[in-house]
Design a protein around this motif. Structure first.
Motif, mmCIF file in Angstrom:
data_model
loop_
_atom_site.group_PDB
_atom_site.id
_atom_site.type_symbol
_atom_site.label_atom_id
_atom_site.label_comp_id
_atom_site.label_asym_id
_atom_site.label_seq_id
_atom_site.Cartn_x
_atom_site.Cartn_y
_atom_site.Cartn_z
ATOM 1 N N MET A 55 -5.216 -4.705 -10.331
ATOM 2 C CA MET A 55 -4.877 -3.309 -10.602
ATOM 3 C C MET A 55 -3.438 -3.166 -11.066
ATOM 4 O O MET A 55 -3.147 -2.406 -11.994
ATOM 5 C CB MET A 55 -5.092 -2.464 -9.349
ATOM 6 C CG MET A 55 -6.539 -2.126 -9.046
ATOM 7 S SD MET A 55 -6.704 -1.077 -7.565
ATOM 8 C CE MET A 55 -5.877 0.444 -8.132
ATOM 9 N N GLU A 94 -4.886 4.718 -2.104
ATOM 10 C CA GLU A 94 -6.012 5.650 -2.213
ATOM 11 C C GLU A 94 -7.332 4.906 -2.403
ATOM 12 O O GLU A 94 -8.358 5.286 -1.838
ATOM 13 C CB GLU A 94 -5.767 6.618 -3.374
ATOM 14 C CG GLU A 94 -4.639 7.610 -3.106
ATOM 15 C CD GLU A 94 -4.319 8.478 -4.304
ATOM 16 O OE1 GLU A 94 -4.861 8.202 -5.404
ATOM 17 O OE2 GLU A 94 -3.530 9.438 -4.155
ATOM 18 N N LYS A 95 -7.300 3.832 -3.181
ATOM 19 C CA LYS A 95 -8.517 3.045 -3.402
ATOM 20 C C LYS A 95 -8.989 2.379 -2.109
ATOM 21 O O LYS A 95 -10.194 2.336 -1.818
ATOM 22 C CB LYS A 95 -8.263 1.978 -4.468
ATOM 23 C CG LYS A 95 -9.517 1.185 -4.875
ATOM 24 C CD LYS A 95 -9.194 0.204 -5.992
ATOM 25 C CE LYS A 95 -10.436 -0.572 -6.429
ATOM 26 N NZ LYS A 95 -11.417 0.289 -7.105
ATOM 27 N N THR A 96 -8.049 1.868 -1.326
ATOM 28 C CA THR A 96 -8.435 1.234 -0.066
ATOM 29 C C THR A 96 -9.085 2.232 0.885
ATOM 30 O O THR A 96 -10.016 1.886 1.635
ATOM 31 C CB THR A 96 -7.221 0.594 0.634
ATOM 32 O OG1 THR A 96 -6.266 1.602 0.980
ATOM 33 C CG2 THR A 96 -6.561 -0.441 -0.255
ATOM 34 N N GLU A 99 -12.710 3.330 -0.774
ATOM 35 C CA GLU A 99 -13.713 2.265 -0.844
ATOM 36 C C GLU A 99 -13.764 1.390 0.407
ATOM 37 O O GLU A 99 -14.558 0.450 0.476
ATOM 38 C CB GLU A 99 -13.455 1.396 -2.077
ATOM 39 C CG GLU A 99 -13.531 2.196 -3.379
ATOM 40 C CD GLU A 99 -13.359 1.324 -4.608
ATOM 41 O OE1 GLU A 99 -13.468 0.086 -4.478
ATOM 42 O OE2 GLU A 99 -13.129 1.879 -5.697
#
Length: 249
Positions: A55, A94-96, A99
């Motif tokens: 990323m 935010e992704k952690t 998801e």
């Protein structure tokens, strides 16, 4: 100033996947050679470490691609990169959360334009400046942990994607012809020697030589038994004059 850059990332001798990610590119904007390179090392203790490293490199590639105008205000360009790092950190966090994954990564990067450079790092990936002598210009974000009375190990004190209050280590200075930067993950520097770092950049004149010398350093530490993923990118200031636009990734 005219720059060239190139590098490689290698899975290494024993790992099943490569959690490192690299980016390097050079382009000419308004007659000025602008070069940017980064090495990201996904945290091995996190099961999804490669997600963060990928990323970061993809986001930085997009940032560099978006630069279409350069007025000579290097401070503004450097600050744009710095702010991008904070935004990437937020995006990974935010992704952690969304998801439910565990991921984080180091970052070490160098931006150079004309006679200026700006270097930054979070974590323990390193940046060496080679200017006659070899100097580490990054800061290792580590703490020392006593395993037992005879063993001390290092542990990362911060990384991208594992906290909102990151501190980005930065340094800036002038570049002269012949200067080089080696940006690398710990898989390289744990077994590389100072003389090897110095010789890796000595005769570089173009992008092909950057890649070739990065590959030689990686091969050197693999033969010495390094078990981690190994990444190295070289930036070289090859002279002054009219730059030619070349880009690599």
């Amino acid at each position: 100033m005219i720059y060239c850059c190139g590098g490689l990332s290698d899975i290494g001798n024993f790992r099943e996947n490569n959690e490192d990610s690299i980016f390097f590119a050079q382009k000419v904007i308004g007659g000025v050679s602008v070069c940017f390179a980064a090495v990201c090392d996904g945290i091995g203790g996190m099961k999804d470490g490669e997600i963060a490293s990928r990323m970061i490199s993809e986001a930085l590639a997009a940032w560099f691609d978006s630069i279409t105008d350069y007025s000579g205000d290097f401070s503004s360009l450097s600050n744009s990169l710095l702010q991008k790092i904070y935004k990437i950190n937020t995006a990974i966090i935010e992704k952690t959360q969304v998801e439910d994954i565990q991921t984080g990564s180091t970052i070490a990067a160098v931006l150079a334009a004309d006679s200026d450079y700006f270097a930054l790092n979070v974590g323990d990936s390193r940046i060496y400046r080679i200017s006659g002598t070899v100097s580490q210009i990054s800061k290792d974000d580590v703490v020392f942990v006593n395993v037992n009375e005879n063993t001390v190990r290092t542990k990362l004190s911060q990384c991208i994607g594992n906290g909102t209050n990151i501190y980005v280590n930065t340094v800036s200075d002038k570049v002269k012809t012949g200067d080089a930067f080696v940006i690398c993950s710990d898989g390289l520097y744990k077994l590389i020697t100072e003389s090897r770092l110095r010789s890796s950049a000595r005769w570089i004149k173009n992008e092909k030589a950057c890649v070739k010398n990065a590959a030689a350093m990686i091969s050197y530490v693999k033969k010495k038994g390094e078990k981690d993923n190994i990444s190295a990118v070289i930036i070289k200031c090859v002279g002054s004059g009219s730059p030619v636009c070349r880009q690599a990734k």
